[in-house]
Scaffold this active site. Structure first.
Site, PDB file in Angstrom:
ATOM      1  CB  ALA A  70      -0.830   0.065   1.314  1.00 41.43           C
ATOM      2  CD  GLN A  72       1.938   6.349   4.689  1.00 41.18           C
ATOM      3  OE1 GLN A  72       2.922   6.094   5.331  1.00 41.18           O
ATOM      4  NE2 GLN A  72       2.372   7.511   3.840  1.00 41.18           N
ATOM      5  CB  SER A  73       3.921  -0.720   2.277  1.00 45.45           C
ATOM      6  OG  SER A  73       4.569  -1.830   2.330  1.00 45.45           O
ATOM      7  CG  ASN A  74       4.453   0.109   8.416  1.00 44.85           C
ATOM      8  OD1 ASN A  74       4.896   0.869   8.611  1.00 44.85           O
ATOM      9  ND2 ASN A  74       3.279  -0.732   8.748  1.00 44.85           N
ATOM     10  CB  CYS A  76       7.023  -0.649   0.435  1.00 41.28           C
ATOM     11  SG  CYS A  76       6.027  -1.574  -0.718  1.00 41.28           S
TER      12      CYS A  76
END
Ligand SMILES: *Cc1c(COP(=O)(O)O)cnc(C)c1O
Length: 318
Positions: A70, A72-74, A76
């Site tokens: 997403a 706000q992917s942690n 990534c």
């Protein structure tokens, strides 16, 4: 299967009691394990998985890590940091239309030097495959990593983490946020392989219970195989609570706000708005309903994610 580790995390992560919060919510035996403190660019649970995935990518001669998540992917953000630490390039495929607000994890993706590809109307996993194919054609030697690093190899890092926990104390139950399933799967496999006799309660973040149980069981069997065990798992071996999906993925409601506030104000501990706040809210509700016995020793496993607090400022209602 070959299994090597590229060191990225500071381990073991701390385990400590939460006496004020425990008293407040009626669970005096409440403890926490701090995988928000794994140490890689604000930490989080993906760091343990990436130690194994990065070692595998290097072994295969990859030059570029490619992953998906997403906005706000942690995962990534931690992948971008892992790539930097290993001297690899990184491309992150993010769901949806391009966003102008470079904040939280998205800001950090850019700061860490990742190239951002927006999936737009495309299915993100299809866009991941297309991106890997494009990079291959360009000679950039990509190594693709699925959502959350949740492969059998990635999940096996959390089987190791259960051995780590075994040396830190005895608990009747672990409570953990579960989404792409790899973290819980590794814990379930590790519990059996390393003799943890408590329960592993996964609070589903965005998936109906039966589907998440199947996914976790399959990944747990895969993780066990990676560790050289013939042990297999079915849905009956997996405990998932799916009553806390709220308004859906990334939607902060009253229950998440309450949990964020309780951890912050009773213990000075920051949860994240998407995963750990929802898992904590589920745990608190289970205590209130008597579904967690007040005499249990419970370990809340903090999986990180705090950079997302800032882009969620409006939803926090502060
Ligand atoms: C990814 C993530 C989870 C869920 O872990 P999975 O292995 O995807 O189930 C939980 N908490 C945080 C903060 C995460 O970033």
């Amino acid at each position: 299967m070959r299994r090597a580790r590229f060191p990225l995390a500071f381990l073991p992560t701390p385990v400590h009691p939460l006496p004020r919060l425990g008293a407040r919510i009626g669970l005096p035996g409440l403890w926490i394990k701090r995988d928000d403190l794994t140490g890689l660019a604000f930490g989080g649970n993906k760091t343990r998985k990436l130690e194994l995935l990065v070692a595998e990518a290097r072994h295969r001669g990859a030059h570029t890590l490619v992953t998906v998540g997403a906005a706000q992917s942690n995962h990534c953000r931690q992948t971008a940091a892992a790539a930097a630490s290993a001297g690899l390039a990184c491309v992150v495929v993010l769901r949806g239309a391009p966003r102008a607000d470079r904040d939280g994890n998205l800001l950090l993706d850019h700061l860490l030097g990742a190239e951002v590809v927006w999936a737009g109307a495309e299915e993100p996993l299809v866009c991941l495959d297309q991106t890997v194919a494009r990079l291959e054609a360009e000679g950039r030697r990509p190594f693709g990593i699925t959502y959350g690093g949740s492969t059998a190899l990635g999940a096996s890092a959390y089987a190791d983490a259960m051995a780590e926990l075994g040396a830190q104390g005895r608990f009747d139950r672990v409570v953990v946020a579960s989404s792409s399933g790899g973290t819980q799967a590794g814990m379930v496999a590790g519990a059996r392989l390393h003799g943890f006799s408590g329960r592993v309660t996964g609070i589903s973040i965005d998936e109906e219970g039966a589907a998440l149980k199947r996914l976790v069981a399959e990944l747990a069997s895969g993780a066990a195989a990676v560790l050289g065990s013939a042990s297999t798992f079915t849905s009956d071996d997996v405990e998932v609570e799916d009553g806390y999906l709220g308004g859906g993925y990334g939607i902060v409601g009253e229950a998440e706000r309450e949990a964020l506030g309780l951890f912050a104000r009773e213990e000075g501990i920051l949860l994240d708005p998407v995963y750990t706040a929802r898992a904590a809210a589920g745990m608190i509700d289970m205590i209130r309903r008597g579904r967690i016995d007040p005499g249990e020793r419970v370990l809340f496993w903090h999986t990180g994610g705090q950079p997302a607090l800032f882009p969620y400022r409006a939803e926090l209602g502060l």
